[in-house]
Every structure is written in C-alpha cells, then in structure tokens.
Design a protein around this motif. Structure first.
Motif, PDB file in Angstrom:
ATOM      1  N   LEU A 142      -0.542   6.802  -4.843  1.00  0.00           N
ATOM      2  CA  LEU A 142       0.373   6.188  -5.803  1.00  0.00           C
ATOM      3  C   LEU A 142       1.765   6.131  -5.192  1.00  0.00           C
ATOM      4  O   LEU A 142       2.278   7.134  -4.706  1.00  0.00           O
ATOM      5  CB  LEU A 142       0.419   6.995  -7.108  1.00  0.00           C
ATOM      6  N   MET A 143       2.365   4.945  -5.216  1.00  0.00           N
ATOM      7  CA  MET A 143       3.685   4.749  -4.642  1.00  0.00           C
ATOM      8  C   MET A 143       4.757   4.814  -5.720  1.00  0.00           C
ATOM      9  O   MET A 143       4.546   4.376  -6.858  1.00  0.00           O
ATOM     10  CB  MET A 143       3.764   3.393  -3.938  1.00  0.00           C
ATOM     11  N   ASP A 144       5.910   5.351  -5.367  1.00  0.00           N
ATOM     12  CA  ASP A 144       7.032   5.409  -6.292  1.00  0.00           C
ATOM     13  C   ASP A 144       7.511   4.008  -6.649  1.00  0.00           C
ATOM     14  O   ASP A 144       7.811   3.699  -7.798  1.00  0.00           O
ATOM     15  CB  ASP A 144       8.179   6.203  -5.659  1.00  0.00           C
ATOM     16  N   ARG A 145       7.569   3.130  -5.630  1.00  0.00           N
ATOM     17  CA  ARG A 145       7.939   1.726  -5.821  1.00  0.00           C
ATOM     18  C   ARG A 145       7.134   0.879  -4.837  1.00  0.00           C
ATOM     19  O   ARG A 145       6.908   1.311  -3.710  1.00  0.00           O
ATOM     20  CB  ARG A 145       9.434   1.514  -5.555  1.00  0.00           C
ATOM     21  N   PRO A 146       6.701  -0.326  -5.241  1.00  0.00           N
ATOM     22  CA  PRO A 146       5.897  -1.147  -4.335  1.00  0.00           C
ATOM     23  C   PRO A 146       6.617  -1.544  -3.053  1.00  0.00           C
ATOM     24  O   PRO A 146       5.963  -1.857  -2.059  1.00  0.00           O
ATOM     25  CB  PRO A 146       5.581  -2.387  -5.187  1.00  0.00           C
ATOM     26  N   ASP A 147       7.946  -1.533  -3.065  1.00  0.00           N
ATOM     27  CA  ASP A 147       8.693  -1.989  -1.892  1.00  0.00           C
ATOM     28  C   ASP A 147       9.134  -0.851  -0.997  1.00  0.00           C
ATOM     29  O   ASP A 147       9.885  -1.059  -0.048  1.00  0.00           O
ATOM     30  CB  ASP A 147       9.920  -2.802  -2.334  1.00  0.00           C
ATOM     31  N   GLN A 148       8.677   0.376  -1.273  1.00  0.00           N
ATOM     32  CA  GLN A 148       9.077   1.512  -0.453  1.00  0.00           C
ATOM     33  C   GLN A 148       7.848   2.339  -0.095  1.00  0.00           C
ATOM     34  O   GLN A 148       6.931   2.505  -0.897  1.00  0.00           O
ATOM     35  CB  GLN A 148      10.077   2.411  -1.200  1.00  0.00           C
ATOM     36  N   GLN A 149       7.830   2.865   1.124  1.00  0.00           N
ATOM     37  CA  GLN A 149       6.727   3.713   1.566  1.00  0.00           C
ATOM     38  C   GLN A 149       6.971   5.149   1.120  1.00  0.00           C
ATOM     39  O   GLN A 149       7.220   6.039   1.924  1.00  0.00           O
ATOM     40  CB  GLN A 149       6.582   3.623   3.090  1.00  0.00           C
ATOM     41  N   ASP A 161     -17.353   7.116 -11.762  1.00  0.00           N
ATOM     42  CA  ASP A 161     -16.264   6.666 -12.617  1.00  0.00           C
ATOM     43  C   ASP A 161     -16.443   5.172 -12.905  1.00  0.00           C
ATOM     44  O   ASP A 161     -17.019   4.441 -12.102  1.00  0.00           O
ATOM     45  CB  ASP A 161     -14.904   6.865 -11.947  1.00  0.00           C
ATOM     46  N   PRO A 162     -15.914   4.685 -14.015  1.00  0.00           N
ATOM     47  CA  PRO A 162     -16.024   3.249 -14.305  1.00  0.00           C
ATOM     48  C   PRO A 162     -15.089   2.384 -13.474  1.00  0.00           C
ATOM     49  O   PRO A 162     -15.331   1.199 -13.296  1.00  0.00           O
ATOM     50  CB  PRO A 162     -15.655   3.166 -15.790  1.00  0.00           C
ATOM     51  N   THR A 163     -14.026   2.966 -12.970  1.00  0.00           N
ATOM     52  CA  THR A 163     -12.991   2.192 -12.271  1.00  0.00           C
ATOM     53  C   THR A 163     -13.493   1.608 -10.955  1.00  0.00           C
ATOM     54  O   THR A 163     -14.046   2.315 -10.113  1.00  0.00           O
ATOM     55  CB  THR A 163     -11.780   3.088 -11.988  1.00  0.00           C
ATOM     56  N   ARG A 164     -13.269   0.289 -10.805  1.00  0.00           N
ATOM     57  CA  ARG A 164     -13.525  -0.365  -9.519  1.00  0.00           C
ATOM     58  C   ARG A 164     -12.353  -1.268  -9.132  1.00  0.00           C
ATOM     59  O   ARG A 164     -12.453  -2.023  -8.164  1.00  0.00           O
ATOM     60  CB  ARG A 164     -14.821  -1.184  -9.583  1.00  0.00           C
ATOM     61  N   GLY A 165     -11.260  -1.170  -9.880  1.00  0.00           N
ATOM     62  CA  GLY A 165     -10.080  -1.958  -9.553  1.00  0.00           C
ATOM     63  C   GLY A 165      -8.811  -1.163  -9.776  1.00  0.00           C
ATOM     64  O   GLY A 165      -8.691  -0.422 -10.751  1.00  0.00           O
ATOM     65  N   VAL A 166      -7.854  -1.291  -8.861  1.00  0.00           N
ATOM     66  CA  VAL A 166      -6.544  -0.655  -8.953  1.00  0.00           C
ATOM     67  C   VAL A 166      -5.498  -1.718  -8.660  1.00  0.00           C
ATOM     68  O   VAL A 166      -5.641  -2.482  -7.701  1.00  0.00           O
ATOM     69  CB  VAL A 166      -6.398   0.503  -7.948  1.00  0.00           C
ATOM     70  N   ALA A 167      -4.459  -1.793  -9.479  1.00  0.00           N
ATOM     71  CA  ALA A 167      -3.406  -2.790  -9.246  1.00  0.00           C
ATOM     72  C   ALA A 167      -2.056  -2.222  -9.648  1.00  0.00           C
ATOM     73  O   ALA A 167      -1.960  -1.397 -10.566  1.00  0.00           O
ATOM     74  CB  ALA A 167      -3.685  -4.070 -10.026  1.00  0.00           C
ATOM     75  N   THR A 168      -1.007  -2.678  -8.981  1.00  0.00           N
ATOM     76  CA  THR A 168       0.351  -2.246  -9.265  1.00  0.00           C
ATOM     77  C   THR A 168       1.251  -3.449  -9.469  1.00  0.00           C
ATOM     78  O   THR A 168       1.168  -4.436  -8.739  1.00  0.00           O
ATOM     79  CB  THR A 168       0.905  -1.376  -8.123  1.00  0.00           C
ATOM     80  N   SER A 169       2.106  -3.362 -10.487  1.00  0.00           N
ATOM     81  CA  SER A 169       3.081  -4.406 -10.763  1.00  0.00           C
ATOM     82  C   SER A 169       4.419  -3.757 -11.078  1.00  0.00           C
ATOM     83  O   SER A 169       4.489  -2.564 -11.361  1.00  0.00           O
ATOM     84  CB  SER A 169       2.616  -5.279 -11.935  1.00  0.00           C
ATOM     85  N   GLY A 170       5.470  -4.551 -11.037  1.00  0.00           N
ATOM     86  CA  GLY A 170       6.805  -4.050 -11.340  1.00  0.00           C
ATOM     87  C   GLY A 170       7.838  -4.989 -10.757  1.00  0.00           C
ATOM     88  O   GLY A 170       7.511  -5.945 -10.058  1.00  0.00           O
ATOM     89  N   ARG A 171       9.098  -4.682 -11.018  1.00  0.00           N
ATOM     90  CA  ARG A 171      10.152  -5.601 -10.608  1.00  0.00           C
ATOM     91  C   ARG A 171      10.407  -5.587  -9.101  1.00  0.00           C
ATOM     92  O   ARG A 171      11.100  -6.470  -8.585  1.00  0.00           O
ATOM     93  CB  ARG A 171      11.449  -5.286 -11.358  1.00  0.00           C
ATOM     94  N   HIS A 172       9.859  -4.638  -8.368  1.00  0.00           N
ATOM     95  CA  HIS A 172      10.043  -4.583  -6.917  1.00  0.00           C
ATOM     96  C   HIS A 172       8.879  -5.216  -6.165  1.00  0.00           C
ATOM     97  O   HIS A 172       8.860  -5.194  -4.938  1.00  0.00           O
ATOM     98  CB  HIS A 172      10.200  -3.136  -6.454  1.00  0.00           C
ATOM     99  N   GLY A 173       7.885  -5.737  -6.885  1.00  0.00           N
ATOM    100  CA  GLY A 173       6.708  -6.277  -6.234  1.00  0.00           C
ATOM    101  C   GLY A 173       6.902  -7.693  -5.712  1.00  0.00           C
ATOM    102  O   GLY A 173       8.012  -8.233  -5.694  1.00  0.00           O
ATOM    103  N   ARG A 174       5.794  -8.305  -5.305  1.00  0.00           N
ATOM    104  CA  ARG A 174       5.846  -9.639  -4.716  1.00  0.00           C
ATOM    105  C   ARG A 174       6.093 -10.715  -5.760  1.00  0.00           C
ATOM    106  O   ARG A 174       6.575 -11.797  -5.435  1.00  0.00           O
ATOM    107  CB  ARG A 174       4.530  -9.928  -3.992  1.00  0.00           C
TER     108      ARG A 174
END
Length: 303
Positions: A142-149, A161-174
């Motif tokens: 898990l990243m603190d912000r999508p634009d920072q390592q 587990d049921p999960t087969r997808g992970v996605a991240t969104s926010g104002r720093h994304g693409r």
C-alpha cells in the motif's frame, strides 16, 4: 494501422513489460517454465492492437454510463461498461473509470486460458488483476500516495479470499479526481470493479467549497476529458484535523455503502497523513502517520 507495442522481459528475467501509448503493464506468472512462456506469448498477442480497439470506441467510452444495454462492441470496452454501471445510478461515471482494471483483466485472462499457472498478476499502473490457485497468495504493498514511492504497509491476498482485483485512485494519480484523497485503495472481486469503485470513493473524500482546495474544469486541463466542465482538484492546502476527519468520513460512508451492496471487499482511504480502513468485518480504524494497521477481508487478508 496497428502499432507495434513495446514488449520485453525485465532485467530480473521473471516479469514481462508491455507498453503501448498510455497503457503500461508489468506482468508476472509463476508455474511450469513452458506454461509461463506460453502465458507470456498469449499476453503479448492479446496486448497487440488492444489500444486501437479502445480508441475505436473512445467517444462512447467517454459518455456517462447508462444501465441500458451497451452499444459497445469490444470485449474490454464492454467489461468497462459493466464495471461502472452499478455506480451510475447515484454517481456520474463513465466507462473510462474502469479502463486500467479492465485492461489488466483482459491480459490476465489471455494468460490463464493458455494453460495452468500457479499464480499470476497484471499490474496496470497500480490497478492489478490477480490469479491464484489453492494454497498460493500475493503480498500487496500500500502506497501513501500514487505519485510517491512511499510504502506504508503490506497486505496478503490468499487464494481462498474473494478478492482478485486491487485498484488505487486519488488526486495524485494518472486521472483527474473530483475529491481530495491522497489515495484510496480498493479490494474487489475484479480489477475493473475495484478501479471504478476507487474512483467513486476517492471523489467522495471531499470538503465542498473549502477555500484551501484549488479546483478547475477538467476540460481546461485536458480538452477531451470525459469529465468535461466538472471541477477537478488541483491542490489542497492546510486542513485542520477535524476537517481531515470529516473528509475521510465522507469517503468512508461511501465505502461502507458499496461494501454493504457487495460491490467491494474493503478499502483504505488516505488524506494528509491520516488513514481510515473499511473492511467486510466492520472494523474501521483511523490511524496517523505510517503506523501498522490491519486490513481484513473475511478474516483472511491481513498484515
């Protein structure tokens, strides 16, 4: 005319890099050497021309999603539409909100259909489709912000587990965001559904009318944006602790609703150093800084 995408193994010899225009994938499969090789060849074949397929229907993909039967023809385009329709009743959303996750699913599907794999993933800029067989797992950072390592923490996704997808969104994304979240990471049954849900929840993390938030029409930044004249966030100034909590609570309320409807398995919401975790177990934990926290889905995804 179809372009030739960039296709190569990375220096580690295990992961495959596929790039064409804005689509940039990191792919990894584990299993028998011959099966992995065949899976990578299948991924490369399906990837070639995929961007052209999407571009041919771009005008429809940029329109607000309609629950009515889709006029879209492409497999990925139709998957994008199906992923966003459940959110379209209460929110403005276009199929483009699910493009990264849908592409990841398509490439993973081509690989898995080719032959048996122990596990595999396709990572499309942080929107990830997963394949797991019995007894296998993935560790997801898990990243603190999508634009920072800046790795905050990790979680484990197990095969049962049921999960087969992970996605991240926010104002720093693409993509542009209507909200102020630094990052919202969503776990769902599919990558396309996680992608759409992350967009919706990130938009909900907001303080409408706050003077510290800088916004502008999306089309001023990108004339052909599917968001048109809607105001997107360009900057967030100083916020009080209570304001941060209020914005996160607005997003968490949205995530709880989506979780109750079975549209997501869980989510983490991040803003100005504060984190809220929403899980299927009902555990919601606000934390400060980069302290360790637990994400649980049916008790099986955990740090």
């Amino acid at each position: 005319m179809t372009r030739a995408p960039q296709i190569r193994l990375l220096a580690d010899g295990r992961r495959l890099h596929l790039q064409d225009g804005p689509i940039d994938l990191i792919v990894e499969a584990r299993g028998n050497e011959n099966d992995v090789h065949a899976a990578y060849e299948a991924a490369a074949r399906r990837f070639t021309g995929l961007l052209d397929e999407l571009c041919s229907e771009l005008s429809l993909l940029r329109q607000a999603a309609d629950p009515a039967p889709s006029l879209l023809q492409g497999t990925v385009a139709r998957r994008m539409h199906a992923a966003v329709v459940p959110f379209a009743v209460d929110h403005f959303i276009t199929p483009m909100a699910a493009v990264a996750g849908a592409v990841a699913e398509e490439i993973l599907g081509a690989m898995v259909r080719q032959g048996p794999l122990e596990r595999a993933f396709v990572n499309n800029g942080g929107d990830i489709a997963l394949h797991l067989t019995s007894g296998k797992h993935f560790t997801v950072g898990l990243m603190d912000r999508p634009d920072q390592q800046s790795l905050m923490q990790t979680m484990i996704v197990h095969a049962d587990d049921p999960t087969r997808g992970v996605a991240t969104s926010g104002r720093h994304g693409r993509s542009f965001s209507l909200g102020i979240a630094d990052a919202v990471t969503v776990l769902a049954r599919t990558a396309s559904r996680a992608d759409a849900a992350a967009t919706i929840i990130a938009n909900a993390v907001d303080l409408p009318g706050h003077t510290a938030i800088v916004r502008c029409p999306a089309h001023d930044l990108q004339p052909d944006s599917d968001l048109g004249a809607r105001l997107v966030t360009r900057g967030v100034g100083k916020l009080s602790k209570k304001e941060i909590e209020r914005a996160l609570e607005a997003g968490a309320a949205c995530a709880r609703e989506l979780r109750a409807e079975g549209l997501i398995d869980g989510a983490t919401l991040r803003l100005h150093g504060e984190t809220v975790v929403v899980t299927t177990l009902g555990i919601e934990t606000p934390r400060s800084g980069t302290a360790v926290y637990r994400i649980a889905i049916e008790g099986a995804i955990h740090v």
